[in-house]
Design an enzyme around this catalytic site. Structure first.
Site, PDB file in Angstrom:
ATOM      1  N   ARG A  53       0.863  -1.170   0.000  1.00 18.68           N
ATOM      2  CA  ARG A  53       0.000   0.000   0.000  1.00 18.68           C
ATOM      3  C   ARG A  53       0.900   1.221   0.000  1.00 18.68           C
ATOM      4  O   ARG A  53       2.100   1.121   0.052  1.00 18.68           O
ATOM      5  CB  ARG A  53      -0.955  -0.028   1.209  1.00 18.68           C
ATOM      6  CG  ARG A  53      -0.288  -0.606   2.422  1.00 18.68           C
ATOM      7  CD  ARG A  53      -0.573   0.036   3.694  1.00 18.68           C
ATOM      8  NE  ARG A  53      -0.454   1.460   3.679  1.00 18.68           N
ATOM      9  CZ  ARG A  53       0.684   2.133   3.887  1.00 18.68           C
ATOM     10  NH1 ARG A  53       1.844   1.512   4.085  1.00 18.68           N
ATOM     11  NH2 ARG A  53       0.705   3.445   3.889  1.00 18.68           N
ATOM     12  N   ASP A 244      -1.662  10.902  -1.856  1.00 17.72           N
ATOM     13  CA  ASP A 244      -1.968   9.890  -2.879  1.00 17.72           C
ATOM     14  C   ASP A 244      -2.224  10.517  -4.239  1.00 17.72           C
ATOM     15  O   ASP A 244      -2.128   9.845  -5.264  1.00 17.72           O
ATOM     16  CB  ASP A 244      -3.174   9.061  -2.448  1.00 17.72           C
ATOM     17  CG  ASP A 244      -2.802   8.206  -1.252  1.00 17.72           C
ATOM     18  OD1 ASP A 244      -2.838   8.727  -0.127  1.00 17.72           O
ATOM     19  OD2 ASP A 244      -2.416   7.046  -1.460  1.00 17.72           O
TER      20      ASP A 244
HETATM   21  C1  LIG Z   1       4.183   7.913   0.588  1.00 21.02           C
HETATM   22  S1  LIG Z   1       2.657   7.390   0.896  1.00 21.02           S
HETATM   23  C2  LIG Z   1       1.462   8.666   0.817  1.00 21.02           C
HETATM   24  C3  LIG Z   1       0.114   8.083   0.905  1.00 21.02           C
HETATM   25  O1  LIG Z   1       0.024   7.022   0.002  1.00 21.02           O
HETATM   26  C4  LIG Z   1      -0.224   7.616   2.318  1.00 21.02           C
HETATM   27  O2  LIG Z   1      -0.205   8.720   3.178  1.00 21.02           O
HETATM   28  C5  LIG Z   1      -1.590   6.996   2.289  1.00 21.02           C
HETATM   29  O3  LIG Z   1      -2.592   7.680   2.403  1.00 21.02           O
HETATM   30  C6  LIG Z   1      -1.645   5.564   2.026  1.00 21.02           C
HETATM   31  O4  LIG Z   1      -2.950   5.039   2.034  1.00 21.02           O
HETATM   32  P1  LIG Z   1      -3.151   3.468   1.971  1.00 21.02           P
HETATM   33  O5  LIG Z   1      -4.639   3.330   1.945  1.00 21.02           O
HETATM   34  O6  LIG Z   1      -2.521   2.901   3.188  1.00 21.02           O
HETATM   35  O7  LIG Z   1      -2.516   2.993   0.692  1.00 21.02           O
END
Ligand SMILES: CSC[C@@H](O)[C@@H](O)C(=O)COP(=O)(O)O
Length: 366
Positions: A53, A244
């Protein structure tokens, strides 16, 4: 980064030279286990179930997934079908689209027989680039941390609040928001991190706390709603998160709850920074609230809490009344006006189109 004195990246080619090794993040912090991906289905499952993730890591995993697919069938039909399947695994992080579009553009003109080898080469390239991008974000962020440390008279600790996990587990190495934290800690600044637990998947409590502990960075896990209170009492010097998808106007989409932290930060005069690798910029969008697709996940993640019970076994318990309805919005958008600055691999800029174009002038015509 190091785990029990061994250097690990969150994803790597396995020793056999073709399968792909990931850290199964659904088992952390209780078990550190590597898992082999051998098919594109494995890669898609790893992304959608969140074994891997974090925006940069899912992009890298998708290209490895494509490489695995092209070993068996390098034809045009399979290239398109597998890229579409991998793209559909998670909607919000733009890195997935960025990585798969880059792969299609590079692989489509090649003779079928060359495609698998080239997909592996591209996946490795994307991983190396990600490490370098994050290292630079760390260096630029370190300067802001030095300034914040000087501003508090170099007394006590530099208290930093972060949300979700934007560390090395979310990228290939270093992390985005956590890279400056690691570098500041290594440079002798006494950083202390407030780690938002980040319900419902607990990326803060499970992953960020695990990473920080492994690196020896002092931290406390707090419930998601504690940040505002801490800011009101002068207990937070700065906030830093990952993202993201960030629009060309500087709106930042990140894990659900980020927006509320940015609001509290603004109300309390606390700087709110975002670590932003350029592949996470969506140059096609200007309005993040209207334009960014927000993933809605299974309500079971809200209804249940999972972890290890007193007997040391995996367990999952229901925390709501029987038969209730729940919704699970995974991301939110923080408008650019609430973001103090974006920290990119090319430097620090205002969260605005002018700020981003100042660092990425080649995007002016896009
Ligand atoms: C360098 S990672 C930045 C984002 O991807 C992080 O803060 C995030 O929101 C990840 O969400 P996830 O749902 O755990 O994939």
């Amino acid at each position: 980064m190091r785990v029990e004195n061994q250097h690990h990246r969150s994803i790597a080619l396995a020793e056999d030279g073709w399968s792909v090794e990931i850290i199964d993040q659904t088992l952390l912090p209780h078990r550190f286990e590597l898992r082999r991906l051998t098919t594109p289905e494995d890669a898609a499952e790893a992304i959608s179930s969140m074994r891997v993730r974090g925006a940069p890591l899912i992009g890298a995993t998708a290209v490895y997934g494509l490489a695995l697919a092209l070993r068996d069938d390098p034809g045009d039909g399979n290239l398109d079908a597998q890229a579409d399947r991998l793209l559909a695994t998670r909607p919000t992080a733009v890195n997935l689209r960025w990585a798969l579009e880059r792969a299609r553009t590079r692989l489509q003109p090649l003779p079928a027989g060359q495609r698998a080898a080239d997909a592996y080469a591209l996946a490795a390239e994307i991983c190396e680039e990600d490490v370098e991008i994050n290292r630079r974000i760390g260096e630029h962020g370190l300067e802001l941390f030095r300034a914040a440390w000087a501003a508090r008279g170099e007394r006590g600790s530099l208290n930093v609040l972060t949300h979700c996990n934007a560390g090395w587990l979310a990228t290939v190495d270093w992390g985005t928001a956590l890279a400056p934290i690691y570098m500041a800690h290594d440079a002798g600044i006494p950083v202390h991190v407030w780690v938002d637990e980040t319900r419902p998947r607990n990326q803060g409590a499970a992953l960020t706390a695990w990473e920080l502990a492994a690196h020896g960075v002092p931290h406390d896990v707090i419930v998601d709603n504690a940040g505002g209170h801490l800011m009101q009492h002068g207990q937070v010097d700065l906030c830093i998160t990952g993202t993201d998808r960030t629009t060309r106007s500087g709106d930042v989409c990140n894990k659900i709850g980020t927006y509320l932290k940015a609001l509290a930060a603004r109300d309390n005069g606390v700087p709110f920074y975002v670590g932003l690798p350029s592949p996470t910029i969506d140059w096609d969008l200007t309005d993040g609230i209207a334009g960014i697709p927000i993933e809605e996940r299974d309500p079971e993640e809200v209804i249940r809490v999972s972890g290890v019970n007193r007997a040391g076994e995996w367990d999952s318990v229901v925390v709501t009344p029987e038969g209730i309805s729940a919704r699970n919005f995974a991301f939110d958008v923080t408008p650019a006006r609430l973001v103090t600055a974006l920290i990119t691999e090319r430097g620090v800029c205002e969260a605005s189109e002018a700020g981003l174009l100042g660092l990425f002038p080649e995007r002016a015509a896009a």
